[in-house]
Design an enzyme around this catalytic site. Structure first.
Site, PDB file in Angstrom:
ATOM      1  CD  GLU A   1      38.087  39.256  40.487  1.00 14.30           C
ATOM      2  OE1 GLU A   1      38.175  40.059  41.426  1.00 14.30           O
ATOM      3  OE2 GLU A   1      38.773  39.313  39.463  1.00 14.30           O
ATOM      4  CG  ASP A   2      40.565  36.440  43.284  1.00 10.99           C
ATOM      5  OD1 ASP A   2      40.303  36.400  42.076  1.00 10.99           O
ATOM      6  OD2 ASP A   2      41.148  37.392  43.822  1.00 10.99           O
TER       7      ASP A   2
END
Ligand code: MN
Length: 713
Positions: free
Chosen positions: A76-77
């Site tokens: 996600e990051d």
């Protein structure tokens, strides 16, 4: 922050066979990927996944879970991809990280509590692997523990979400410890003043020496000993959050709340639970309606315990929970402990077995459903949850379609739906919805429920609404048709026609209203002549058997005006009236036709020379004068041919080629007789009109192998 070797040691303490190398690689990978990213607290970002992994070790989870915990935010990051994780850490870790990434994408916008319930179910349904959910909860727990660094607005939003979604979710899978901590922090953030005043009050009571907990524990221990039950007793003040909940629920002030202390009696077995309960109840006054037996009827999450409230030692109102050690562990640690016990592996170091067994079931199960059934968790795999464009969540049974969704939003939306956008793309109304789909229903005021929908909708609401509409609509047609048939029959005999006369004969036809009589006549359950004879019992029928051909229906019906502009296949019918082509004569546009009002099936269209019409000769009121409309040839109709051709190689091929060249499509072909020398066939051909069928007949006649061809009925 947990150091690398500390984390590995923790895992190895309960799982000596853990994959040390993979754990080390995951730790380093997470640090490297999150690199210089910082959390709001100023800590390096990688401290977060490492702490999450640490929380997971408290539940003695397998190394796959710990690795997935370390990696949970990388896709996600950071620039990490699922493929890369699959290559480095294997399929299982990749799937769990993928599940967590998907969960992070969905977000509930609505504040409605019912929505929260649906959202919890969505999370459960999406967490196909229970480990996804366990890691998600550990993730949320660590975020809550560090929430003080977030700005005010975010703190409120995250805390609300925690209270609405994640704490109940933790409870649902029986993880009491996580649930309690999540609630405490969220409560402190959301209701700072209430939290502080309750805490201050508890401290004050304690300083005043009103902390009776130790004294009461002692007394209860003595009671158990005297009663001959081996037990360990513990006690505590209730948490500020549960006190606050009680204050809200009972609308009471803190002073009015008497039972702020809760005690727990842990005994050896189930029989001892009831013995202990007997001792408590015979010694102290029971508070009415506080006794609950969750041993004979456990809560849906598996929680087992006896609860009671008494005026206990020191004349204080207290709550007492009685349970076995096993029940206690399951209640606090949820599925993890449940599996440990199921294995009979109580010794430290082997508790991770539950997750292994979970994995075995996962691998052996042929379908995900079986896996979910086997884990005995309510995973809502029989439901899907979809978003409205505004972000509301709608829960539906599995295999639901946009039509079900539309009816779930509102009957009006269902009745007028013409199409649907799923995740922004136009999709057919029969598309099966998936979890997390965003569905936008397109509506048009001109639309009505289609009988077609009944074949694919699955919700009761949609089915009922569609059938109700069709039934009501049919009745409307029958009423209108029946009224016209009656009027024509009466006027044809020069008799006065009016509701007045009909009201008097309602009982004759088991009708409750004049409309009922119209409907029965329209549906063909009662003939117009029956009604006429009832109204005028002495009237002698003059011209039985006459066929009235001058009757025109169009323009009469109530609904005729609305759809005037619609192209019609057949003129002379009330628009929307149920109509079908009789199977006996296969009428085609160009043939002269007549309509017969049938019993319950609307109007049957026959060719005027159809033999089947003979049996209606004495019921002229059933005959409708109809003709083909402009749009008739835009539809295909079935023409039936009888053909005899020589039994030669390739004969059937020649025949179908000729029909195809004449633009006819063979819908059905039936060999009715076959000898050494010829075939006798019935062929149904799709054509526009009688002219096209005649062209086909002419073309077929010209084929050498054909000895006979004619229209057939
Ligand atoms: Mn996270």
């Amino acid at each position: 922050m947990l150091r690398q070797y500390e984390l590995v040691d923790l895992v190895k303490s309960y799982d000596p066979d853990a994959d040390e190398d993979a754990l080390n690689r995951a730790y380093v990978y997470a640090m490297k990927k999150h690199g210089a990213q910082l959390r709001t607290s100023g800590d390096p970002y990688y401290s977060h996944p490492i702490e999450v992994a640490g929380i997971l070790t408290k539940f003695k989870l397998d190394s796959t879970s710990i690795i997935a915990g370390l990696l949970h935010d990388t896709v996600e990051d950071t620039d990490a991809t699922i493929e890369e994780i699959r290559d480095l850490f294997g399929e299982q870790v990749a799937q769990i990280v993928d599940g967590l990434t998907k969960l992070a994408m969905i977000e509930l916008k609505s504040k409605d509590t019912k929505q929260a319930e649906n959202f919890r179910k969505l999370l459960l349904a999406m967490s196909e692997d229970i480990r996804v959910l366990l890691i998600k909860l550990a993730d949320r727990l660590h975020n809550m523990r560090t929430i003080q660094y977030c700005p005010e607005e975010k703190r409120m939003r995250i805390s609300r979400e925690t209270l609405d979604i994640y704490a109940p979710l933790a409870e649902r899978i029986g993880m009491q410890e996580i649930k309690t901590e999540l609630e405490q922090i969220a409560f402190r953030e959301l209701h700072k003043e209430a939290y502080e005043s309750i805490t201050a009050r508890l401290n004050f009571l304690r300083e005043q020496g009103s902390d009776l907990v130790p004294a009461i524990i002692k007394q209860l221990e003595k009671d158990m000993e005297e009663g001959g039950v081996r037990a360990s007793v513990s006690g505590r003040e209730k948490s500020p959050y549960s006190i606050w909940c009680k204050m809200q629920k009972k609308n009471a002030s803190f002073e009015q709340l008497s039972d702020i202390m809760a005690f727990r009696i842990i005994v050896d077995d189930v029989a001892a639970c009831y013995q202990a309960l007997g001792i408590v109840h015979s010694k102290y006054h029971m508070v009415p309606r506080r006794f609950k037996d969750y041993i004979s009827t456990p809560k849906p999450n598996g929680y087992k315990s006896l609860h009671t409230g008494v005026i206990g030692p020191e004349n204080t109102r207290i709550e007492i929970q009685i349970r076995t050690q096993e029940m206690h562990e399951v209640n606090e640690k949820g599925v993890a402990a449940h599996w440990a016990y199921k294995q009979g592996e109580k010794t430290a170091g082997k508790n991770f077995r539950w997750i292994q067994e979970l994995l075995e079931i996962l691998e052996e199960s042929s379908s995900p459903e079986e896996f979910l059934d086997n884990t005995k968790l309510e995973m809502y795999n029989d439901q899907v949850f979809c978003f409205t464009p505004k972000g509301d969540l709608i829960g539906l049974p599995v295999n639901s379609t946009p039509v079900d969704f539309a009816y779930a939003v509102h009957s009006k939306v269902g009745n007028t739906c013409v199409g649907a956008k799923i995740n922004g793309e136009i999709k057919p109304l029969r598309t099966i919805l998936k979890n997390g789909d965003q569905v936008e229903v397109l509506t048009s005021k001109a639309q009505h429920p289609s009988p077609e929908w009944d074949r694919f909708v699955v919700t009761g609401k949609a089915k009922a609404a569609i059938r109700r509409y069709i039934r009501a609509n049919k009745r409307e047609q029958f009423v209108s048709l029946g009224e016209q048939i009656l009027e024509r029959t009466f006027k044809g005999e020069n008799l006065e026609f009016g509701e007045k006369g009909l009201v008097g004969v309602l009982p004759n036809f088991e009708a409750e209203s004049v409309e009922d009589i119209y409907a029965k006549v329209g549906e063909g359950l009662v003939t117009a002549w029956d009604v006429l004879r009832a109204v005028y019992p002495s009237y002698k029928q003059s011209k039985i058997g006459k066929v009235v051909k001058s009757f025109k229906v169009h323009g009469f019906g109530k609904s005729a005006k609305k759809t005037k502009a619609d192209p019609v296949q057949i003129k002379g019918l009330i628009p929307g009236m149920a109509v079908h082509f009789a199977g006996c004569c296969h009428p085609l546009p160009g043939d002269r036709i007549v309509g017969i009002v049938t019993t319950g099936k609307g109007v049957a269209v026959h060719a005027i020379d159809c033999k089947a019409l003979e049996k209606y000769a004495t019921e002229p009121e059933r005959w409708l004068d109809i003709s083909w409309g402009d749009a008739a040839t835009s539809e295909v109709h079935l023409g039936r041919l009888k053909i005899i051709l020589a039994n030669e190689p390739g004969a059937l091929g020649d025949l179908s080629n000729v029909i195809a060249r004449a633009d006819g499509n063979i819908a059905n072909l039936n060999i009715t007789n076959r000898t050494m020398s010829y075939f006798e066939l019935i062929v149904d051909v799709e054509v526009r009109d009688v002219k096209q069928l005649n062209d086909i007949i002419a073309a077929v006649k010209a084929v050498k192998v054909v000895s006979y061809v004619a229209r057939s009925s």
